[in-house]
Design an enzyme around this catalytic site. Structure first.
Site, PDB file in Angstrom:
ATOM      1  N   ALA A  33       0.831  -1.220   0.000  1.00 27.26           N
ATOM      2  CA  ALA A  33       0.000   0.000   0.000  1.00 27.26           C
ATOM      3  C   ALA A  33       0.861   1.265   0.000  1.00 27.26           C
ATOM      4  CB  ALA A  33      -0.935   0.013   1.212  1.00 27.26           C
ATOM      5  N   ILE A  86       4.403  -7.189   9.351  1.00 27.88           N
ATOM      6  CA  ILE A  86       5.335  -8.285   9.011  1.00 27.88           C
ATOM      7  C   ILE A  86       6.122  -8.765  10.233  1.00 27.88           C
ATOM      8  CG2 ILE A  86       5.583  -7.726   6.548  1.00 27.88           C
ATOM      9  CD1 ILE A  86       8.429  -6.591   7.308  1.00 27.88           C
ATOM     10  N   GLY A 140      24.879  13.361   8.815  1.00 22.30           N
ATOM     11  CA  GLY A 140      25.433  12.143   8.204  1.00 22.30           C
ATOM     12  C   GLY A 140      25.082  11.984   6.730  1.00 22.30           C
ATOM     13  N   HIS A 141      24.754  13.084   6.071  1.00 23.71           N
ATOM     14  CA  HIS A 141      24.221  13.059   4.702  1.00 23.71           C
ATOM     15  C   HIS A 141      25.216  12.450   3.699  1.00 23.71           C
ATOM     16  CE1 HIS A 141      21.652  15.679   1.737  1.00 23.71           C
ATOM     17  NE2 HIS A 141      21.658  14.405   1.403  1.00 23.71           N
ATOM     18  N   THR A 150      10.637  -2.980  11.820  1.00 21.55           N
ATOM     19  CA  THR A 150      10.133  -3.472  10.528  1.00 21.55           C
ATOM     20  C   THR A 150      11.265  -3.953   9.619  1.00 21.55           C
ATOM     21  OG1 THR A 150       8.165  -2.092  10.605  1.00 21.55           O
ATOM     22  CG2 THR A 150       8.900  -2.796   8.421  1.00 21.55           C
ATOM     23  N   PRO A 184      13.126  23.532   1.035  1.00 17.22           N
ATOM     24  CA  PRO A 184      14.321  23.438   1.889  1.00 17.22           C
ATOM     25  C   PRO A 184      15.387  22.503   1.306  1.00 17.22           C
ATOM     26  CG  PRO A 184      12.548  22.086   2.787  1.00 17.22           C
ATOM     27  CD  PRO A 184      12.011  22.713   1.535  1.00 17.22           C
ATOM     28  N   ASP A 237      -0.293  -5.306   4.412  1.00 17.25           N
ATOM     29  CA  ASP A 237       0.295  -4.003   4.774  1.00 17.25           C
ATOM     30  C   ASP A 237      -0.259  -3.567   6.129  1.00 17.25           C
ATOM     31  OD1 ASP A 237       1.608  -1.515   2.804  1.00 17.25           O
ATOM     32  OD2 ASP A 237       0.765  -0.993   4.769  1.00 17.25           O
ATOM     33  N   LEU A 265      -0.480  -0.520   7.064  1.00 15.86           N
ATOM     34  CA  LEU A 265      -1.068   0.816   6.901  1.00 15.86           C
ATOM     35  C   LEU A 265      -0.526   1.779   7.961  1.00 15.86           C
ATOM     36  CD1 LEU A 265      -4.763   0.024   5.842  1.00 15.86           C
ATOM     37  CD2 LEU A 265      -2.782   0.514   4.389  1.00 15.86           C
ATOM     38  N   THR A 313      18.002  -1.425  -1.180  1.00 14.80           N
ATOM     39  CA  THR A 313      18.297  -0.056  -1.626  1.00 14.80           C
ATOM     40  C   THR A 313      19.784   0.155  -1.900  1.00 14.80           C
ATOM     41  OG1 THR A 313      18.370   2.237  -0.796  1.00 14.80           O
ATOM     42  CG2 THR A 313      18.316   0.525   0.856  1.00 14.80           C
ATOM     43  N   ASP A 314      20.087   1.122  -2.751  1.00 12.52           N
ATOM     44  CA  ASP A 314      21.511   1.457  -2.989  1.00 12.52           C
ATOM     45  C   ASP A 314      22.169   2.060  -1.747  1.00 12.52           C
ATOM     46  OD1 ASP A 314      20.371   4.026  -3.023  1.00 12.52           O
ATOM     47  OD2 ASP A 314      21.030   4.532  -5.047  1.00 12.52           O
TER      48      ASP A 314
HETATM   49  P1  NAD Z   1       6.748   3.682   1.537  1.00 11.61           P
HETATM   50  O1  NAD Z   1       7.190   4.278   2.832  1.00 11.61           O
HETATM   51  O2  NAD Z   1       6.003   4.509   0.558  1.00 11.61           O
HETATM   52  O3  NAD Z   1       5.848   2.386   1.819  1.00 11.61           O
HETATM   53  C1  NAD Z   1       6.140   1.456   2.816  1.00 11.61           C
HETATM   54  C2  NAD Z   1       4.921   0.571   2.998  1.00 11.61           C
HETATM   55  O4  NAD Z   1       5.241  -0.432   3.979  1.00 11.61           O
HETATM   56  C3  NAD Z   1       3.696   1.325   3.543  1.00 11.61           C
HETATM   57  O5  NAD Z   1       2.545   0.934   2.837  1.00 11.61           O
HETATM   58  C4  NAD Z   1       3.615   0.894   4.990  1.00 11.61           C
HETATM   59  O6  NAD Z   1       2.295   0.905   5.520  1.00 11.61           O
HETATM   60  C5  NAD Z   1       4.183  -0.525   4.911  1.00 11.61           C
HETATM   61  N1  NAD Z   1       4.731  -1.001   6.188  1.00 11.61           N
HETATM   62  C6  NAD Z   1       5.602  -0.352   7.004  1.00 11.61           C
HETATM   63  N2  NAD Z   1       5.878  -1.116   8.088  1.00 11.61           N
HETATM   64  C7  NAD Z   1       5.189  -2.279   7.926  1.00 11.61           C
HETATM   65  C8  NAD Z   1       5.087  -3.456   8.688  1.00 11.61           C
HETATM   66  N3  NAD Z   1       5.738  -3.609   9.866  1.00 11.61           N
HETATM   67  N4  NAD Z   1       4.307  -4.470   8.232  1.00 11.61           N
HETATM   68  C9  NAD Z   1       3.622  -4.329   7.056  1.00 11.61           C
HETATM   69  N5  NAD Z   1       3.671  -3.226   6.305  1.00 11.61           N
HETATM   70  C10 NAD Z   1       4.452  -2.209   6.728  1.00 11.61           C
HETATM   71  O7  NAD Z   1       8.073   3.075   0.898  1.00 11.61           O
HETATM   72  P2  NAD Z   1       8.557   3.011  -0.627  1.00 11.61           P
HETATM   73  O8  NAD Z   1       9.267   4.263  -0.956  1.00 11.61           O
HETATM   74  O9  NAD Z   1       7.443   2.523  -1.479  1.00 11.61           O
HETATM   75  O10 NAD Z   1       9.667   1.854  -0.507  1.00 11.61           O
HETATM   76  C11 NAD Z   1       9.286   0.484  -0.629  1.00 11.61           C
HETATM   77  C12 NAD Z   1      10.526  -0.366  -0.449  1.00 11.61           C
HETATM   78  O11 NAD Z   1      11.491  -0.010  -1.429  1.00 11.61           O
HETATM   79  C13 NAD Z   1      11.216  -0.194   0.906  1.00 11.61           C
HETATM   80  O12 NAD Z   1      11.668  -1.453   1.326  1.00 11.61           O
HETATM   81  C14 NAD Z   1      12.374   0.740   0.612  1.00 11.61           C
HETATM   82  O13 NAD Z   1      13.440   0.503   1.502  1.00 11.61           O
HETATM   83  C15 NAD Z   1      12.722   0.318  -0.807  1.00 11.61           C
HETATM   84  N6  NAD Z   1      13.345   1.334  -1.657  1.00 11.61           N
HETATM   85  C16 NAD Z   1      12.774   2.564  -1.791  1.00 11.61           C
HETATM   86  C17 NAD Z   1      13.367   3.487  -2.666  1.00 11.61           C
HETATM   87  C18 NAD Z   1      12.781   4.876  -2.852  1.00 11.61           C
HETATM   88  O14 NAD Z   1      13.445   5.720  -3.471  1.00 11.61           O
HETATM   89  N7  NAD Z   1      11.575   5.161  -2.386  1.00 11.61           N
HETATM   90  C19 NAD Z   1      14.519   3.157  -3.377  1.00 11.61           C
HETATM   91  C20 NAD Z   1      15.085   1.878  -3.195  1.00 11.61           C
HETATM   92  C21 NAD Z   1      14.474   0.979  -2.337  1.00 11.61           C
HETATM   93  O1  DAU Z   2      18.650   5.784  -2.706  1.00 21.12           O
HETATM   94  C1  DAU Z   2      17.489   5.044  -2.416  1.00 21.12           C
HETATM   95  C2  DAU Z   2      16.768   5.700  -1.280  1.00 21.12           C
HETATM   96  O2  DAU Z   2      16.225   6.907  -1.805  1.00 21.12           O
HETATM   97  C3  DAU Z   2      15.669   4.846  -0.659  1.00 21.12           C
HETATM   98  O3  DAU Z   2      16.240   3.702  -0.082  1.00 21.12           O
HETATM   99  C4  DAU Z   2      14.891   5.630   0.407  1.00 21.12           C
HETATM  100  O4  DAU Z   2      13.806   4.860   0.879  1.00 21.12           O
HETATM  101  C5  DAU Z   2      14.374   6.899  -0.232  1.00 21.12           C
HETATM  102  O5  DAU Z   2      13.728   7.700   0.754  1.00 21.12           O
HETATM  103  C6  DAU Z   2      15.497   7.694  -0.887  1.00 21.12           C
HETATM  104  O6  DAU Z   2      16.413   8.226   0.120  1.00 21.12           O
HETATM  105  P1  DAU Z   2      17.003   9.706   0.022  1.00 21.12           P
HETATM  106  O7  DAU Z   2      17.379  10.155   1.382  1.00 21.12           O
HETATM  107  O8  DAU Z   2      18.023   9.806  -1.052  1.00 21.12           O
HETATM  108  O9  DAU Z   2      15.666  10.465  -0.509  1.00 21.12           O
HETATM  109  P2  DAU Z   2      15.019  11.871  -0.092  1.00 21.12           P
HETATM  110  O10 DAU Z   2      13.901  12.117  -1.032  1.00 21.12           O
HETATM  111  O11 DAU Z   2      14.736  11.964   1.367  1.00 21.12           O
HETATM  112  O12 DAU Z   2      16.205  12.900  -0.410  1.00 21.12           O
HETATM  113  C7  DAU Z   2      16.779  12.971  -1.705  1.00 21.12           C
HETATM  114  C8  DAU Z   2      17.908  13.997  -1.655  1.00 21.12           C
HETATM  115  O13 DAU Z   2      17.316  15.295  -1.431  1.00 21.12           O
HETATM  116  C9  DAU Z   2      18.867  13.773  -0.505  1.00 21.12           C
HETATM  117  O14 DAU Z   2      20.188  14.105  -0.907  1.00 21.12           O
HETATM  118  C10 DAU Z   2      18.393  14.731   0.570  1.00 21.12           C
HETATM  119  C11 DAU Z   2      17.822  15.882  -0.233  1.00 21.12           C
HETATM  120  N1  DAU Z   2      16.679  16.588   0.434  1.00 21.12           N
HETATM  121  C12 DAU Z   2      15.642  15.838   0.857  1.00 21.12           C
HETATM  122  C13 DAU Z   2      14.590  16.432   1.498  1.00 21.12           C
HETATM  123  C14 DAU Z   2      13.416  15.605   1.985  1.00 21.12           C
HETATM  124  C15 DAU Z   2      16.713  17.953   0.575  1.00 21.12           C
HETATM  125  O15 DAU Z   2      17.674  18.649   0.168  1.00 21.12           O
HETATM  126  N2  DAU Z   2      15.652  18.544   1.206  1.00 21.12           N
HETATM  127  C16 DAU Z   2      14.602  17.836   1.686  1.00 21.12           C
HETATM  128  O16 DAU Z   2      13.665  18.460   2.266  1.00 21.12           O
END
Ligand code: NAD
Ligand code: DAU
Length: 345
Positions: free
Chosen positions: A10, A61, A275-276, A101, A205, A34, A36, A126-127
């Site tokens: 979800a 989970i 820690g960025h 989780t 920001p 999920d 939720l 994730t990377d």
């Molecule tokens: P998201 O935060 O949008 O969604 C996470 C989902 O997991 C939500 O629906 C939440 O309700 C569910 N969830 C959280 N804890 C749970 C639990 N204990 N049991 C069951 N459901 C639970 O995340 P996303 O951005 O869609 O990322 C999905 C996956 O992909 C994650 O594993 C994340 O680490 C990975 N990922 C994300 C990115 C990215 O850029 N968003 C990139 C690489 C990998």
């Molecule tokens: O690289 C994969 C990852 O990408 C996933 O595993 C994570 O789930 C996903 O959240 C994402 O992580 P990042 O930290 O890279 O994504 P985020 O969108 O939070 O930030 C992207 C870049 O932008 C990062 O360098 C931080 C910067 N940023 C982010 C926010 C939210 C800003 O400068 N300002 C902001 O307000």
């Protein structure tokens, strides 16, 4: 594969996967499991809610009994695990839910998969497990060096996946995706945050100097990569899903403002994320060898994403209330105050 449990289905990427799989494989049964949390949203699944090969179960989970019941009730043979706490900034504020989780939950899923004789377990990683990559590109055999509590919890879960393959012979595959963007992404992540804030003429920001580099991947390409690894990946292997499209955050921000027709003085350079990581970069040769190809350029994906947020205010306006606003204030109020007068033109 007949009955697939999609955990975290979800959320942003998980719901794209559910919508895609329900349509692409009408003979499969897709069961979304999920908890939720704040990030899970049944609105993301409305397009498939009446499809005969789709079901939804609410559960955690990390709750062994709930997982066992879902596996038995739906006679599950395949698991694709998206469930996670996914936002780096929230993991800096408090990491408890991340360990619950992303580490304990993954262990429970693996252990019940072993007990239930699951035939295929795909874990979405994730990377960020590779850590900061000042130059070059991460390949699948590289060492882990996670830096945020989020990245560390994802690395911990992934190592448990490896252990269940090596020790118990579970048929696992791991995918490591790069920064993903597109429709239905929760507006805490940088693209949907900046797009929705800019629509309302509010400040964007940018952390620090904005020269951090991320590798951008459109959500549909991430999902086809997972589909490829699920069907063709070798047991015990990991596959990078990389956009191979590296951009500085500040350039992405200007691109969004140009696409929205908004002025550059909305940009505020605020104190940096602790820690960025400066740079992520991966190569996707191993997945390409299985036949996967990226379809969307960043320009095309961003244009589609901007249009989607413009056309779907019903989806994001109701999210940006309550818990979201509490989080926004904790994360940004002091930062924006510290940035007063530092706008960029
Ligand atoms: P998201 O935060 O949008 O969604 C996470 C989902 O997991 C939500 O629906 C939440 O309700 C569910 N969830 C959280 N804890 C749970 C639990 N204990 N049991 C069951 N459901 C639970 O995340 P996303 O951005 O869609 O990322 C999905 C996956 O992909 C994650 O594993 C994340 O680490 C990975 N990922 C994300 C990115 C990215 O850029 N968003 C990139 C690489 C990998
Ligand atoms: O690289 C994969 C990852 O990408 C996933 O595993 C994570 O789930 C996903 O959240 C994402 O992580 P990042 O930290 O890279 O994504 P985020 O969108 O939070 O930030 C992207 C870049 O932008 C990062 O360098 C931080 C910067 N940023 C982010 C926010 C939210 C800003 O400068 N300002 C902001 O307000």
């Amino acid at each position: 594969m007949k009955n697939i449990l999609v955990t975290g289905g979800a959320g942003f990427i998980g719901s794209e996967f559910v919508r895609y799989m329900v349509e692409r494989y009408p003979d499969y049964h897709i069961i979304c499991f999920d908890k939720l949390t704040y990030a899970g949203n049944l609105d993301n699944l409305l397009p498939v809610s009446d499809e005969p090969n789709y079901r939804f179960e609410r559960g955690d989970i990390a709750d062994r009994e709930a997982v066992r019941q879902a596996l038995e009730t739906h006679n599950i043979d395949t698991i694709v695990n998206f469930a996670a706490e996914s936002h780096v900034d929230r993991s800096i504020l408090a990491a408890d839910a991340f360990v619950h989780t992303d580490v304990v939950g993954v262990y429970i899923l693996l252990d019940e998969s072993k007990n239930h004789g699951i035939e295929r377990f795909l874990h979405v990683s994730t990377d960020e497990v590779y850590g900061d990559i000042p130059q070059g590109f991460s390949a699948e055999g590289d060492a882990f060096a996670p830096n945020s509590p989020y990245a560390a919890s994802k690395a911990g879960g992934e190592l448990m996946v490896r252990a269940y393959h090596v020790t118990h012979g579970l048929n696992t595959v791991v995918t490591r995706g790069s920064n993903t963007y597109g429709p239905y992404q929760y507006p805490e992540k940088v693209l949907p945050l900046f797009i929705t804030e800019a629509i309302d003429d509010r400040p964007l920001p940018v952390y620090g100097d904005g020269k951090q580099v991320r590798d951008w991947l459109f959500v549909h390409d991430h999902v086809t990569g997972i589909d490829t690894a699920l069907h063709k990946g070798e047991a015990g292997e990991a596959y990078n899903i990389a956009g191979e499209d590296l951009r500085h955050n500040i350039d992405v921000t200007h691109m969004l403002l140009a696409g929205l027709g908004k002025p550059a003085d909305l940009i505020k350079h605020v104190p940096d994320r602790e820690g960025h990581d400066r740079r992520y970069a991966m190569q996707a040769d191993k997945l390409r060898a299985l036949g996967w190809q990226r379809e969307y350029t960043f320009e095309r994906g961003v244009a589609l994403t901007i249009d989607w947020y413009r056309d779907n205010e019903w989806w994001w306006r109701k999210i940006k209330t309550g818990e979201y606003m509490d989080y926004y204030k904790r994360q940004y109020m002091a930062r924006l105050a510290a940035a007063e007068g530092s706008s960029e033109s």
